[in-house]
Design a protein around this motif. Structure first.
Motif, PDB file in Angstrom:
ATOM      1  N   GLU A  52      -6.399 -13.322  12.190  1.00  0.00           N
ATOM      2  CA  GLU A  52      -5.571 -14.540  11.975  1.00  0.00           C
ATOM      3  C   GLU A  52      -4.112 -14.212  12.135  1.00  0.00           C
ATOM      4  N   LYS A  53      -3.619 -15.337  12.571  1.00  0.00           N
ATOM      5  CA  LYS A  53      -2.216 -15.169  12.854  1.00  0.00           C
ATOM      6  C   LYS A  53      -1.338 -15.629  11.581  1.00  0.00           C
ATOM      7  N   PRO A  54      -0.132 -15.191  11.283  1.00  0.00           N
ATOM      8  CA  PRO A  54       0.691 -15.374  10.105  1.00  0.00           C
ATOM      9  C   PRO A  54       0.732 -16.723   9.840  1.00  0.00           C
ATOM     10  N   ASN A  55       0.598 -17.200   8.906  1.00  0.00           N
ATOM     11  CA  ASN A  55       0.664 -18.651   8.380  1.00  0.00           C
ATOM     12  C   ASN A  55       2.163 -18.972   8.117  1.00  0.00           C
ATOM     13  N   PRO A  56       2.890 -19.815   8.770  1.00  0.00           N
ATOM     14  CA  PRO A  56       4.164 -20.030   8.633  1.00  0.00           C
ATOM     15  C   PRO A  56       4.683 -20.770   7.229  1.00  0.00           C
ATOM     16  N   ASP A  57       3.563 -21.425   6.764  1.00  0.00           N
ATOM     17  CA  ASP A  57       3.956 -22.040   5.501  1.00  0.00           C
ATOM     18  C   ASP A  57       3.600 -21.289   4.265  1.00  0.00           C
ATOM     19  N   ALA A  58       3.263 -20.226   4.378  1.00  0.00           N
ATOM     20  CA  ALA A  58       2.787 -19.179   3.341  1.00  0.00           C
ATOM     21  C   ALA A  58       3.970 -18.016   3.332  1.00  0.00           C
ATOM     22  N   PRO A  59       4.277 -17.510   2.280  1.00  0.00           N
ATOM     23  CA  PRO A  59       5.425 -16.359   2.355  1.00  0.00           C
ATOM     24  C   PRO A  59       4.265 -15.036   2.533  1.00  0.00           C
ATOM     25  N   TYR A  60       3.012 -15.071   2.320  1.00  0.00           N
ATOM     26  CA  TYR A  60       2.111 -13.966   2.595  1.00  0.00           C
ATOM     27  C   TYR A  60       0.923 -14.255   3.220  1.00  0.00           C
ATOM     28  N   ASP A  61       0.260 -13.128   3.614  1.00  0.00           N
ATOM     29  CA  ASP A  61      -0.999 -13.205   4.626  1.00  0.00           C
ATOM     30  C   ASP A  61      -2.054 -13.174   3.721  1.00  0.00           C
ATOM     31  N   CYS A  62      -1.725 -12.248   2.534  1.00  0.00           N
ATOM     32  CA  CYS A  62      -2.855 -12.001   1.588  1.00  0.00           C
ATOM     33  C   CYS A  62      -2.146 -11.308   0.345  1.00  0.00           C
ATOM     34  N   LEU A  63      -3.057 -11.756  -0.847  1.00  0.00           N
ATOM     35  CA  LEU A  63      -2.482 -11.145  -2.054  1.00  0.00           C
ATOM     36  C   LEU A  63      -3.545  -9.767  -1.978  1.00  0.00           C
ATOM     37  N   PHE A  64      -3.174  -8.828  -2.299  1.00  0.00           N
ATOM     38  CA  PHE A  64      -3.945  -7.515  -2.232  1.00  0.00           C
ATOM     39  C   PHE A  64      -3.987  -6.808  -3.702  1.00  0.00           C
ATOM     40  N   MET A  65      -5.349  -7.029  -4.259  1.00  0.00           N
ATOM     41  CA  MET A  65      -5.419  -6.289  -5.688  1.00  0.00           C
ATOM     42  C   MET A  65      -5.333  -4.847  -5.753  1.00  0.00           C
ATOM     43  N   TYR A  66      -4.264  -4.535  -6.263  1.00  0.00           N
ATOM     44  CA  TYR A  66      -3.691  -3.187  -6.080  1.00  0.00           C
ATOM     45  C   TYR A  66      -3.817  -2.299  -7.520  1.00  0.00           C
ATOM     46  N   SER A  67      -4.734  -1.663  -7.839  1.00  0.00           N
ATOM     47  CA  SER A  67      -4.892  -0.768  -8.858  1.00  0.00           C
ATOM     48  C   SER A  67      -4.118   0.755  -8.727  1.00  0.00           C
ATOM     49  N   GLY A  68      -3.631   1.032  -7.911  1.00  0.00           N
ATOM     50  CA  GLY A  68      -3.021   2.366  -7.686  1.00  0.00           C
ATOM     51  C   GLY A  68      -3.872   3.511  -7.512  1.00  0.00           C
ATOM     52  N   GLY A  69      -5.143   3.292  -7.288  1.00  0.00           N
ATOM     53  CA  GLY A  69      -6.108   4.556  -7.094  1.00  0.00           C
ATOM     54  C   GLY A  69      -5.956   4.787  -5.658  1.00  0.00           C
ATOM     55  N   LYS A  70      -6.930   5.913  -5.310  1.00  0.00           N
ATOM     56  CA  LYS A  70      -6.671   6.162  -3.853  1.00  0.00           C
ATOM     57  C   LYS A  70      -7.365   5.026  -2.952  1.00  0.00           C
ATOM     58  N   ASP A  71      -8.509   4.646  -3.182  1.00  0.00           N
ATOM     59  CA  ASP A  71      -9.060   3.623  -2.213  1.00  0.00           C
ATOM     60  C   ASP A  71      -8.122   2.556  -2.050  1.00  0.00           C
ATOM     61  N   SER A  72      -7.466   1.867  -3.153  1.00  0.00           N
ATOM     62  CA  SER A  72      -6.581   0.719  -2.752  1.00  0.00           C
ATOM     63  C   SER A  72      -5.179   0.931  -2.231  1.00  0.00           C
ATOM     64  N   THR A  73      -4.806   2.317  -2.521  1.00  0.00           N
ATOM     65  CA  THR A  73      -3.454   2.733  -1.876  1.00  0.00           C
ATOM     66  C   THR A  73      -3.803   2.812  -0.565  1.00  0.00           C
ATOM     67  N   TYR A  74      -4.716   3.721  -0.013  1.00  0.00           N
ATOM     68  CA  TYR A  74      -5.081   3.837   1.405  1.00  0.00           C
ATOM     69  C   TYR A  74      -5.033   2.665   2.006  1.00  0.00           C
ATOM     70  N   MET A  75      -5.704   1.410   1.254  1.00  0.00           N
ATOM     71  CA  MET A  75      -6.158   0.114   2.223  1.00  0.00           C
ATOM     72  C   MET A  75      -4.695  -0.579   2.225  1.00  0.00           C
ATOM     73  N   LEU A  76      -3.983  -0.328   1.026  1.00  0.00           N
ATOM     74  CA  LEU A  76      -2.601  -1.162   1.059  1.00  0.00           C
ATOM     75  C   LEU A  76      -1.950  -0.823   2.248  1.00  0.00           C
ATOM     76  N   ASP A  77      -1.686   0.728   2.572  1.00  0.00           N
ATOM     77  CA  ASP A  77      -1.063   1.301   3.412  1.00  0.00           C
ATOM     78  C   ASP A  77      -1.351   0.666   4.970  1.00  0.00           C
ATOM     79  N   LYS A  78      -2.776   0.518   5.331  1.00  0.00           N
ATOM     80  CA  LYS A  78      -3.377   0.089   6.326  1.00  0.00           C
ATOM     81  C   LYS A  78      -3.044  -1.241   6.512  1.00  0.00           C
ATOM     82  N   PHE A  79      -3.229  -2.213   5.541  1.00  0.00           N
ATOM     83  CA  PHE A  79      -2.831  -3.410   5.878  1.00  0.00           C
ATOM     84  C   PHE A  79      -1.562  -3.924   6.277  1.00  0.00           C
ATOM     85  N   VAL A  80      -0.604  -3.049   5.498  1.00  0.00           N
ATOM     86  CA  VAL A  80       0.836  -3.428   5.903  1.00  0.00           C
ATOM     87  C   VAL A  80       1.225  -2.603   7.074  1.00  0.00           C
TER      88      VAL A  80
END
Ligand SMILES: [Zn+2]
Length: 379
Positions: A52-80
């Motif tokens: 998906e191309k970035p949506n110019p009308d929205a400030p973010y492409d996604c809201l990422f549910m971030y717990s701080g655990g290893k799985d979500s930290t790994y994926m947050l880094d990948k997303f960004v």
């Protein structure tokens, strides 16, 4: 009652049937069809999200549910840093979690170019948990994962908070690092998640704890609603926890702790499962581990679950011991020291080291205190 000869699940377990040959539907893989449909859908949504191309009308492409655990930290880094997404990292402060993830969140804030938001709502999440625990016995025979209803309800509550946040801000996707087992109780369609909550908790409580806001989701147009993406399920074949930790440490994004998070409701979740479904909270995980060990000659199959099971685990015996001690503690019977000793030996059997086993054992003997704090009635 019949017991599966492979994995020890019994025919009274919600969503489980055992055939005349002594095999349960999970060992026969009856639910594989449902799983495939879900996997195909989540893979497609994830693929669409990645391209998906970035949506110019929205400030973010996604809201990422971030717990701080290893799985979500790994994926947050990948997303960004790999997918180049504009991410709002959303953390819900679950009041029942004694978290050791705060350090990881601090590291992520320093090193990952995302915006971070911390949300909480102690009063209403406790209200929901009180309702789940204190309501009368659930209807029989029940369906798959019903013994984990309190756990699923807590998660659904904060997933809905995240969905509302994305909905309000016009963020098109909500990303969740759920594991393959969770997806069976977690709808991918946000309207269905909302409907499910109304069904479980009724209009009055739902409108009260979400201040009437959820109703707008039910009546919104499809294109106004965020879609849920499950990156780990879409990439399930690549999941390797050891490699994830190694990669995060190399990037300075992870401070490991043997007890990453601990839910203070864990003993009460076991109490709920024993009381209503006559099984321990982790029964399905234990059974799936036994199934995997019996299937693979080497017995080294990986598990994505947070509790490790030893190679040879006598589920029936351990479960019986845990049942007796849990119900005694809930009833205020027996001796604290003896309970502690027995619980430590049970959790040592789950591959926990002495300190971890003691920590969990102490949380079990403290169950009445936690119950009183949340307002959960014990017998
Ligand atoms: Zn089975």
């Amino acid at each position: 009652m019949t017991t599966c000869k492979v994995c020890s699940l019994n025919s009274e377990h919600p969503g489980i049937s055992v055939d005349t040959a002594g095999l349960c539907n999970l060992c026969r893989l009856d639910i594989a069809g449902d799983l495939l449909v879900n996997y195909r859908y989540t893979s497609n949504v994830f693929h669409e999200f990645q391209h998906e191309k970035p949506n110019p009308d929205a400030p973010y492409d996604c809201l990422f549910m971030y717990s701080g655990g290893k799985d979500s930290t790994y994926m947050l880094d990948k997303f960004v840093n790999e997918y180049g997404k504009r991410v709002l990292a959303y953390t819900f402060d679950v009041p029942f979690e004694s978290t050791h993830a705060a350090d990881n969140i601090r590291l992520a804030r320093e090193k990952i170019a995302a915006d971070f938001v911390l949300d909480s709502d102690d009063v209403n999440i406790k209200k929901v948990m009180r309702e789940v625990f204190n309501r009368p016995a659930p209807a029989r025979p029940g369906s798959y994962l019903d013994e984990k209803l309190p756990c699923a309800s807590c998660r659904t509550f904060f997933v809905l908070r995240a969905i509302l946040h994305a909905f309000r801000e016009g963020i098109p996707y909500v990303a969740m690092c759920a594991d393959p087992q969770q997806i069976l109780t977690m709808e991918s369609n946000v309207r269905e998640v909302v409907r499910g909550f109304y069904q479980s908790f009724g209009d009055r409580l739902t409108d009260e704890v979400f201040r009437g806001e959820l109703e707008q989701v039910l009546f919104a147009e499809d294109d106004e609603l965020p879609k849920i993406v499950f990156p780990f399920i879409a990439m399930r074949h690549e999941y390797d926890p050891d490699q994830i930790v190694a990669e995060l440490k190399a990037k300075g994004l992870y401070e490991s702790s043997p007890l990453e998070t601990h839910c203070t409701l864990f003993p009460l979740l076991n109490y709920y499962a024993f009381k209503h479904w006559d099984c321990m909270f982790y029964k399905l995980n234990a059974a799936s581990h036994v199934r995997a060990v019996k299937r693979s000659a080497t017995g080294t199959e990986r598990s994505t679950f947070s509790i490790k099971f030893p190679q040879v685990l006598n589920i029936v015996e351990i479960e019986e011991q845990l049942r007796r001690v849990t119900l005694q503690i809930a009833a205020g019977e027996g001796d604290r020291g003896e309970h502690l000793r027995e619980l430590v030996s049970i959790f040592r059997g789950f591959d926990a080291d002495e300190a971890a086993a003691r920590f969990v054992a102490e949380s079990f003997v403290d169950m009445p205190k936690v119950a009183a704090d949340v307002g959960i009635r014990l017998p």
